[in-house]
Design a protein around this motif. Structure first.
Motif, mmCIF file in Angstrom:
data_model
loop_
_atom_site.group_PDB
_atom_site.id
_atom_site.type_symbol
_atom_site.label_atom_id
_atom_site.label_comp_id
_atom_site.label_asym_id
_atom_site.label_seq_id
_atom_site.Cartn_x
_atom_site.Cartn_y
_atom_site.Cartn_z
ATOM 1 N N ARG A 155 0.861 -1.182 0.000
ATOM 2 C CA ARG A 155 0.000 0.000 0.000
ATOM 3 C C ARG A 155 0.896 1.230 0.000
ATOM 4 O O ARG A 155 1.540 1.546 1.006
ATOM 5 C CB ARG A 155 -0.931 0.005 1.205
ATOM 6 C CG ARG A 155 -1.896 -1.176 1.193
ATOM 7 C CD ARG A 155 -2.978 -1.027 2.225
ATOM 8 N NE ARG A 155 -4.013 -2.044 2.044
ATOM 9 C CZ ARG A 155 -5.236 -1.942 2.544
ATOM 10 N NH1 ARG A 155 -5.576 -0.873 3.260
ATOM 11 N NH2 ARG A 155 -6.126 -2.886 2.340
ATOM 12 N N VAL A 156 0.947 1.899 -1.123
ATOM 13 C CA VAL A 156 1.932 2.942 -1.372
ATOM 14 C C VAL A 156 1.288 4.299 -1.154
ATOM 15 O O VAL A 156 0.214 4.591 -1.697
ATOM 16 C CB VAL A 156 2.492 2.820 -2.800
ATOM 17 C CG1 VAL A 156 3.521 3.902 -3.060
ATOM 18 C CG2 VAL A 156 3.098 1.438 -3.012
ATOM 19 N N GLY A 157 1.963 5.119 -0.375
ATOM 20 C CA GLY A 157 1.424 6.431 -0.041
ATOM 21 C C GLY A 157 1.597 7.455 -1.151
ATOM 22 O O GLY A 157 2.086 7.165 -2.253
ATOM 23 N N GLU A 158 1.226 8.677 -0.811
ATOM 24 C CA GLU A 158 1.136 9.744 -1.803
ATOM 25 C C GLU A 158 2.464 10.055 -2.474
ATOM 26 O O GLU A 158 2.534 10.156 -3.705
ATOM 27 C CB GLU A 158 0.579 11.001 -1.124
ATOM 28 C CG GLU A 158 0.469 12.193 -2.038
ATOM 29 C CD GLU A 158 -0.042 13.430 -1.316
ATOM 30 O OE1 GLU A 158 -0.192 14.474 -1.980
ATOM 31 O OE2 GLU A 158 -0.286 13.347 -0.098
ATOM 32 N N ALA A 176 -1.876 16.282 -10.871
ATOM 33 C CA ALA A 176 -2.341 15.345 -9.849
ATOM 34 C C ALA A 176 -2.021 15.892 -8.471
ATOM 35 O O ALA A 176 -0.854 16.119 -8.146
ATOM 36 C CB ALA A 176 -1.668 13.989 -10.047
ATOM 37 N N LEU A 177 -3.075 16.093 -7.667
ATOM 38 C CA LEU A 177 -2.873 16.622 -6.309
ATOM 39 C C LEU A 177 -2.670 15.507 -5.292
ATOM 40 O O LEU A 177 -1.913 15.673 -4.343
ATOM 41 C CB LEU A 177 -4.069 17.486 -5.894
ATOM 42 C CG LEU A 177 -4.310 18.774 -6.677
ATOM 43 C CD1 LEU A 177 -5.312 19.653 -5.943
ATOM 44 C CD2 LEU A 177 -3.009 19.534 -6.905
ATOM 45 N N ASP A 178 -3.381 14.406 -5.444
ATOM 46 C CA ASP A 178 -3.262 13.313 -4.475
ATOM 47 C C ASP A 178 -3.279 11.998 -5.241
ATOM 48 O O ASP A 178 -3.951 11.873 -6.270
ATOM 49 C CB ASP A 178 -4.409 13.352 -3.462
ATOM 50 C CG ASP A 178 -4.064 12.617 -2.172
ATOM 51 O OD1 ASP A 178 -2.997 11.972 -2.123
ATOM 52 O OD2 ASP A 178 -4.865 12.669 -1.222
ATOM 53 N N ALA A 179 -2.557 11.024 -4.718
ATOM 54 C CA ALA A 179 -2.481 9.730 -5.399
ATOM 55 C C ALA A 179 -2.167 8.645 -4.390
ATOM 56 O O ALA A 179 -1.536 8.892 -3.358
ATOM 57 C CB ALA A 179 -1.410 9.761 -6.491
#
Length: 882
Positions: free
Chosen positions: A482-485, A689-692
């Protein structure tokens, strides 16, 4: 996928019924009676140890006692007996079996497949109703009624629906070339039947009722091949089972199963309809097509109310009412009374004689602004409807564009309907039904356009695939699925997708330092492995203008987290530059993995309420800009993107480019299970892209990285640069954008070379032929070209070698052509060598081709490459064992 031995299902010379009986209402008795009553002219054998005769015919006690091997056997016995019977029939020489028996569990089903395999025996079923081929009198089913002969093939995964449709179609005079109940489809499945029926000269259109698909690549490849040549329509049941589920990302939760099926079916070039009745309405339009050039419909009516009803249905369905030009209105005014509507719908007034209909239709058939015409007629006491139909038939038969007819009423218009129906024209009972037929025709045209899209790889240098793969490997090595922003944005940046600058901070002090480096204003977000949506726990603070405000935010976030999700861990924070783009639209873009079709790309309206707005569409990767634009167009937010009031339109090229790159990520990174970009801001300046967030899933060592893709992307690994005649040429697979170069290549061929290649005289390629040569399905064919770059910078095609594999992937049919002025320079040998290497790598057993006897150079080259040559009638057949 294979069509091997399916001819014994569809064209058997003899049939045996295993379990034939005289017990009333039993399956064995019904099948045997249907076979005898159907008019089948081949031998019919009955097998049952309890009988010696049935219906005055001999009955054999078991399979070995049969006097000859039947081409087709129908098994009606208990499930436990099926594997042994299959083995006995295979040993006897039977090559196709229909298993009607239900109750074969996994072990029994596999045992039957194992028994069939050594004999290459094909199994339809188990748990099916059987099949009918009316043209040869074959009714190998326990259906309560037979089928009329015709040129439609119907394939159904539901036995109950088979009986319903048979009865329904018979009462309406609809005939079939074949009617197949698939049952469990443990061997012969939808893909196999699509491949067979696509090549069946007795079938004009293919109709499917499907509840589930197990082998996505096989189905997609077969469906795309079938739909290129014949109208292919499908009812996909189970639309309400969306299968939306709790997932790591918004995308995973929103990518419902039916949305995925809809996206897949659009890419096949088939038309999806929602009911069986709509299926037959649609085939009435598609099986007798005139080329539809666009979405603009003209309506001719003798009643204003009917025209209004049709217009309402057209607009509600997303259609376009043609705007008549002054020239067309003037031409209509010359043949219509002064009281006509002077617009579209063209109301020719209730007292219209047949000649008025004819004249109005003739004008509209020649109007460049009209793509199709709908004729609406309400009966009157002035002119018999049949007289109108009789006068219009010559014009309707020779129409240059689609004409749909709607005869309103009952008995008074029955003759007019029959005349049009017998002439092969689409006939409808209501304005709404007729408009729906036009909309189906329009959707089919769009799907056919999507079918021709074969997305190329992204240009080199724009994407850092190697860097992205290294990063994925590092993340998985440390167990980070689970990879963060921050890491997610690094992956996006590797694919050239603009991202907001983001720094990971382990502590509040680190966050203050990061903000000082980035520069205010900033946004700060919580980093926690326990929190899926940060905003839900107050973990996002925006528009922070100074360090004091940031300290306060960093103090408030842990307090809110402890209150709203006690026990959740804090791994730190992300600090990112505050992107201020007033008027930008918040979008969501992502990747999810479907259990059947593999990775899919989702697009829609983003923001906090993304699940509530539920405005999303899905496409199968890889994408190009045409497919990306289609994906966007299927959402409600597309209307906002077009601009309104003082809001300029979004930079669509940048948005589509981002979608193409997301699709490339899905194709390139097999470990990428989910990706969420929410929000992706889009405005006239582009996208960012603001959040991912990303979820990774390990892939087994040695696994084919493309195996999970339902549609194969452009195989860029086959590209190579080779020296030739003092310069470098590129040997590579053909791409759709090679179309203009292919036209020039064909124009440079001599008449003799065209004759050698096509066995016919042809001086230019039609659009359909050009698409067929350059827009290929890499899963089952390959065209390798030699290309060089001219001084103008455009590509020039010098030669092409092509192979089309049979559905069994056993034999490939090849052809090779070199530009006429470049012969004797080794290009043909170079291309053929590459093609032979490719075929060996694909596992083909044999390569063959057909050459005219006077094509001496090709024959000499083939012999030098190891082909054998054998004369057959007026051609030479070449064969190379691989």
């Amino acid at each position: 996928m294979t069509i091997r031995n399916l001819q014994y299902l569809f064209q058997p010379g003899s049939v045996a019924v295993i379990g034939a009986s005289n017990r009333a209402h039993s399956v064995g008795a019904t099948v045997y009676r249907n076979l005898l009553d159907g008019g089948f002219h081949g031998a019919i054998y009955a097998v049952n140890p309890r009988h010696t005769t049935l219906a005055g015919r001999p009955v054999y006690p078991n399979v070995p006692a049969l006097p000859a091997a039947p081409d087709l056997a129908v098994i009606c016995t208990p499930a436990a007996t099926v594997p042994d019977l299959v083995g006995q029939l295979g040993a006897l020489g039977t090559r196709a079996v229909i298993v009607l028996s239900a109750g074969l569990d996994g072990a029994l089903r596999q045992a039957a497949l194992d028994a069939a395999k050594p004999h290459l025996l094909r199994i339809l079923g188990p748990n099916c109703l059987g099949m009918l081929v009316p043209g040869i009198g074959l009714n190998a089913s326990f259906a309560p009624t037979g089928a009329l002969p015709g040129r439609l093939a119907f394939v159904s995964q539901s036995g109950a629906l088979v009986t319903t449709v048979l009865d329904w179609a018979r009462t309406r005079g609809i005939g079939f070339s074949s009617f197949v109940s698939l049952g469990d489809g443990s061997d012969v499945d939808v893909g196999d039947l699509l491949d067979y029926l696509a090549g069946d000269p007795g079938t004009d259109a293919i109709l499917l009722y499907v509840e589930s698909i197990r082998h996505a690549r096989k189905f997609m490849s077969a469906a795309r091949s079938a739909a290129r040549g014949k109208p292919t329509l499908i009812v996909k049941a189970g639309r309400s089972l969306e299968a939306a589920h709790a997932a790591f990302s918004h995308t995973g939760a929103l990518a419902g199963a039916d949305l995925v099926y809809d996206a897949a079916l659009r890419r096949t070039g088939m038309l999806r309809v929602l009911t069986t009745e709509a299926l037959f309405d649609a085939v009435a339009v598609l099986a007798r097509p005139r080329a539809l050039r666009g979405p603009r419909l003209a309506i001719v009516t003798n009643g204003g109310g009917a025209g209004v009803m049709a217009t309402d249905a057209l607009i509600a369905g997303g259609g376009t009412l043609a705007t008549l030009t002054p020239a067309t209105r003037e031409a209509l005014a010359a043949v219509l009374p002064t009281t006509w509507s002077n617009g579209n719908p063209v109301d020719i007034i209730g007292d219209a004689p047949p000649e008025r209909y004819r004249d109005a239709l003739a004008v509209l058939q020649g109007a460049p602004e009209v793509d199709a015409v709908l004729l609406l007629h309400a009966p009157t006491a002035i002119v018999p409807s049949a007289a109108i139909a009789e006068l219009l038939l010559p014009l309707l038969r020779t129409a240059t564009r689609p004409v749909l007819t709607c005869w309103l009423g009952g008995d008074s218009v029955a003759t007019a309907r029959r005349l049009c129906h017998d002439a092969g024209l689409p006939v409808f009972d209501t304005p709404e039904g007729a408009v729906q037929g036009f909309l189906q025709l329009l959707q089919y045209r769009r799907n056919q356009e999507l079918l021709m899209q074969v997305p190329p790889a992204l240009p080199g240098g724009v994407v850092d695939r190697a860097g992205a793969r290294v990063q994925v490997a590092k993340l998985l090595a440390r167990g980070a699925t689970r990879v963060g922003e921050a890491d997610s944005k690094t992956l996006l940046a590797a694919y050239g997708i603009p991202v907001a600058q983001t720094v990971v901070a382990a502590t509040a002090d680190d966050a203050l330092d990061a903000a000082a480096r980035i520069g205010y204003p900033v946004a700060v977000k919580l980093l926690s492995p326990d929190v899926v949506h940060k905003s839900d726990v107050g973990g996002v603070v925006l528009d922070i203008d100074n360090s004091d405000a940031l300290r306060q935010a960093l103090s408030d976030i842990p307090e809110r987290l402890a209150e709203r999700q006690p026990g959740a861990r804090i791994d730190g924070y992300t600090v990112q530059t505050m992107v201020r783009r007033p008027g930008a639209v918040e979008l969501i873009v992502g990747i999810s993995t479907d259990p059947v079709f593999g990775p899919v790309v989702l697009f829609g309206q983003g923001g906090l309420a993304v699940e509530v707005t539920a405005d999303q569409a899905i496409a199968l990767p890889p994408l190009n800009r045409v497919l990306a634009a289609d994906l966007v167009s299927r959402t409600r937010v597309a209307r906002l993107l077009a601009g309104y009031r003082d809001r300029p339109p979004v930079h669509m090229e940048a948005l589509c480019d981002a979608l193409v790159r997301i699709g490339q990520m899905a194709a390139d990174l097999p470990e990428l299970a989910e990706l969420d970009i929410n929000p992706l801001l889009a405005d006239s300046g582009g996208v960012i892209a603001l959040d991912a967030r990303v979820r990774l899933a390990p892939v087994a060592a040695g696994a084919d990285p493309l195996a999970r893709l339902a549609i194969l992307p452009y195989p860029d690994h086959l590209e190579r640069r080779v020296p030739w005649e003092g310069e470098d040429v590129v040997i590579r697979p053909v791409r759709p954008e090679d179309g203009p170069a292919h036209v020039a290549f064909f124009a440079a061929l001599s008449a003799e070379d065209v004759h050698f290649r096509l066995f016919a005289a042809l001086r230019e390629l039609s659009p359909a032929q050009l698409a067929r040569f350059t827009q290929i399905d890499y899963a089952r064919e390959m065209a390798i070209i030699a290309s060089r770059t001219m001084a103008s910078g455009t590509a020039e095609t010098l030669g092409v070698a092509r192979v089309v594999a049979d559905p069994d992937n056993i034999r490939g049919e090849f052809a090779v052509t070199v530009r006429s002025d470049l012969k004797r320079h080794g290009l043909g040998r170079m291309l053929m060598t590459c093609l032979i290497d490719y075929c060996r790598a694909q596992g083909l057993a044999e390569l063959g081709g057909t050459v005219l006897p006077d094509n001496v150079r090709m024959l000499r080259l083939a012999r030098e490459l190891g082909f054998t040559a054998a004369r057959a009638d007026d051609v030479v057949v070449l064969r190379l064992v691989l």
